[in-house]
Design a protein around this motif. Sequence first.
Motif, PDB file in Angstrom:
ATOM      1  N   ASP A 152       1.451  -1.604  -7.416  1.00 56.97           N
ATOM      2  CA  ASP A 152       2.166  -2.719  -8.039  1.00 56.97           C
ATOM      3  C   ASP A 152       2.849  -2.237  -9.312  1.00 56.97           C
ATOM      4  OD1 ASP A 152       1.433  -5.391  -6.601  1.00 56.97           O
ATOM      5  OD2 ASP A 152      -0.477  -4.318  -6.780  1.00 56.97           O
ATOM      6  N   LEU A 153       3.887  -2.959  -9.722  1.00 51.83           N
ATOM      7  CA  LEU A 153       4.530  -2.678 -11.005  1.00 51.83           C
ATOM      8  C   LEU A 153       3.672  -3.226 -12.144  1.00 51.83           C
ATOM      9  CD1 LEU A 153       8.304  -3.572 -10.418  1.00 51.83           C
ATOM     10  CD2 LEU A 153       7.196  -1.342 -10.228  1.00 51.83           C
ATOM     11  N   THR A 154       3.618  -2.472 -13.244  1.00 49.64           N
ATOM     12  CA  THR A 154       3.036  -2.987 -14.477  1.00 49.64           C
ATOM     13  C   THR A 154       4.103  -3.806 -15.196  1.00 49.64           C
ATOM     14  OG1 THR A 154       3.764  -1.073 -15.741  1.00 49.64           O
ATOM     15  CG2 THR A 154       1.604  -0.911 -14.650  1.00 49.64           C
ATOM     16  N   PRO A 155       3.749  -4.530 -16.256  1.00 54.02           N
ATOM     17  CA  PRO A 155       4.789  -5.223 -17.037  1.00 54.02           C
ATOM     18  C   PRO A 155       5.899  -4.290 -17.499  1.00 54.02           C
ATOM     19  CG  PRO A 155       2.633  -6.050 -17.633  1.00 54.02           C
ATOM     20  CD  PRO A 155       2.392  -4.887 -16.714  1.00 54.02           C
ATOM     21  N   ASP A 201      -6.861  -1.351  -2.145  1.00 62.97           N
ATOM     22  CA  ASP A 201      -6.315  -2.560  -1.530  1.00 62.97           C
ATOM     23  C   ASP A 201      -7.472  -3.504  -1.190  1.00 62.97           C
ATOM     24  OD1 ASP A 201      -4.847  -4.450  -0.191  1.00 62.97           O
ATOM     25  OD2 ASP A 201      -4.498  -3.228   1.596  1.00 62.97           O
ATOM     26  N   PRO A 202      -7.453  -4.745  -1.689  1.00 64.66           N
ATOM     27  CA  PRO A 202      -8.567  -5.665  -1.399  1.00 64.66           C
ATOM     28  C   PRO A 202      -8.738  -5.954   0.094  1.00 64.66           C
ATOM     29  CG  PRO A 202      -6.718  -6.815  -2.436  1.00 64.66           C
ATOM     30  CD  PRO A 202      -6.443  -5.349  -2.551  1.00 64.66           C
ATOM     31  N   ASP A 203      -7.658  -5.796   0.892  1.00 62.21           N
ATOM     32  CA  ASP A 203      -7.750  -6.045   2.329  1.00 62.21           C
ATOM     33  C   ASP A 203      -8.273  -4.833   3.101  1.00 62.21           C
ATOM     34  OD1 ASP A 203      -6.759  -8.640   2.047  1.00 62.21           O
ATOM     35  OD2 ASP A 203      -4.686  -7.916   2.114  1.00 62.21           O
ATOM     36  N   ASP A 204      -8.182  -3.651   2.489  1.00 61.19           N
ATOM     37  CA  ASP A 204      -8.651  -2.426   3.126  1.00 61.19           C
ATOM     38  C   ASP A 204      -8.926  -1.416   2.019  1.00 61.19           C
ATOM     39  OD1 ASP A 204      -9.143  -0.095   4.494  1.00 61.19           O
ATOM     40  OD2 ASP A 204      -7.459  -0.292   5.880  1.00 61.19           O
ATOM     41  N   ARG A 205     -10.194  -1.289   1.620  1.00 57.09           N
ATOM     42  CA  ARG A 205     -10.548  -0.460   0.467  1.00 57.09           C
ATOM     43  C   ARG A 205     -10.242   1.011   0.670  1.00 57.09           C
ATOM     44  NH1 ARG A 205     -11.580  -3.503  -3.914  1.00 57.09           N
ATOM     45  NH2 ARG A 205     -12.905  -1.858  -4.747  1.00 57.09           N
ATOM     46  N   THR A 214       0.833  -1.198   0.000  1.00 55.83           N
ATOM     47  CA  THR A 214       0.000   0.000   0.000  1.00 55.83           C
ATOM     48  C   THR A 214       0.871   1.253   0.000  1.00 55.83           C
ATOM     49  OG1 THR A 214      -0.091   0.124   2.406  1.00 55.83           O
ATOM     50  CG2 THR A 214      -1.769  -1.237   1.314  1.00 55.83           C
ATOM     51  N   ALA A 215       0.240   2.354  -0.392  1.00 53.32           N
ATOM     52  CA  ALA A 215       0.944   3.633  -0.349  1.00 53.32           C
ATOM     53  C   ALA A 215       1.364   3.955   1.079  1.00 53.32           C
ATOM     54  CB  ALA A 215       0.046   4.736  -0.906  1.00 53.32           C
ATOM     55  N   HIS A 216       0.520   3.593   2.047  1.00 53.26           N
ATOM     56  CA  HIS A 216       0.849   3.838   3.456  1.00 53.26           C
ATOM     57  C   HIS A 216       2.106   3.074   3.858  1.00 53.26           C
ATOM     58  CE1 HIS A 216       0.571   2.943   7.813  1.00 53.26           C
ATOM     59  NE2 HIS A 216       0.203   4.204   7.889  1.00 53.26           N
ATOM     60  N   ALA A 217       2.200   1.806   3.438  1.00 50.13           N
ATOM     61  CA  ALA A 217       3.372   1.001   3.789  1.00 50.13           C
ATOM     62  C   ALA A 217       4.632   1.564   3.141  1.00 50.13           C
ATOM     63  CB  ALA A 217       3.157  -0.444   3.361  1.00 50.13           C
TER      64      ALA A 217
END
Length: 299
Positions: free
Chosen positions: A93-96, A83-87, A50-53
Amino acid sequence: MTTSPSVDVVRRFNRSYTQRVGVLEESFLGPDMPLGTARLLYEIGVAPGTAHALRTRLELDSGYLSRLLRRLQDDGLVSVAPDPDDRRRRRIDLTPAGRERWDELERRSAERARRLVAPLSDRQQARLVAALAEADLLVRAATIEIATVPPGSELARRAVAEYFAEVGARIDGTGTFDVDAALAADAHRLVAPHGAFVVATSAGEPVACGGVQTLEDGSGEIKRMWVDGSWRGAGLGARLLRHLEDVARDLGHAVVHLDTNAALTEAIAMYERSGYRRVERYNDNPHATHFFAKDLTAG
């Protein structure tokens, strides 16, 4: 302005090293990307989250992080989604294309490091590796923060789980302690006004912990003291112990006790170096074999 020798050495190393690894270049390592943006891309590639992390790990201002992320998004290198764990939080994430750029940065960084050490002999390279490893450990140790937290907090739960995993593995080889039961007990014992629990963090991650509780005779007891194995040798254990002693004093204790197991030889040696004397068993802890006490008013 007069400075200490240690400050002078650190400043001289910073000037020398930043020049040689390319920090001063407009495009860090060549791919038209300044250092701040390249470093963020690298960290996302190492440990997406996450951005927070990321903000906690890199100790970045939220506005500055947002600007860096926006550039990486505009360049098609990262994706940002709830974030699916905390909306309420954003998952990065990196893209290809971002992974390709990350691989390029990794290759260029390794090549620059190889060129930097190439003139040195094998013996000199070994000395450099040992010196930099020690310097890295101590610099990171200097940035550790120790703070009082609720025993039921996420940081506390993670630290206590690590504590029991290590203690269990070293004492009986299983690590099967009841963490939930211990945390439930801590929620009553390791809170003001009769106790406290502290966690030491590095870049937002728990690396050590410990607590103080009040015994029936009015003295204090240090509990749950743990230091991550990768941090041993940096003096963190002794620093944490001193902090817990200060917590005990603030709680009004003149004497502090602690117990440990014979398998924890490093801990026993540290307690003895720190002025703890061996005493008779004072509790019914079935896992404890050694018992110590210290007068906090002496010296």
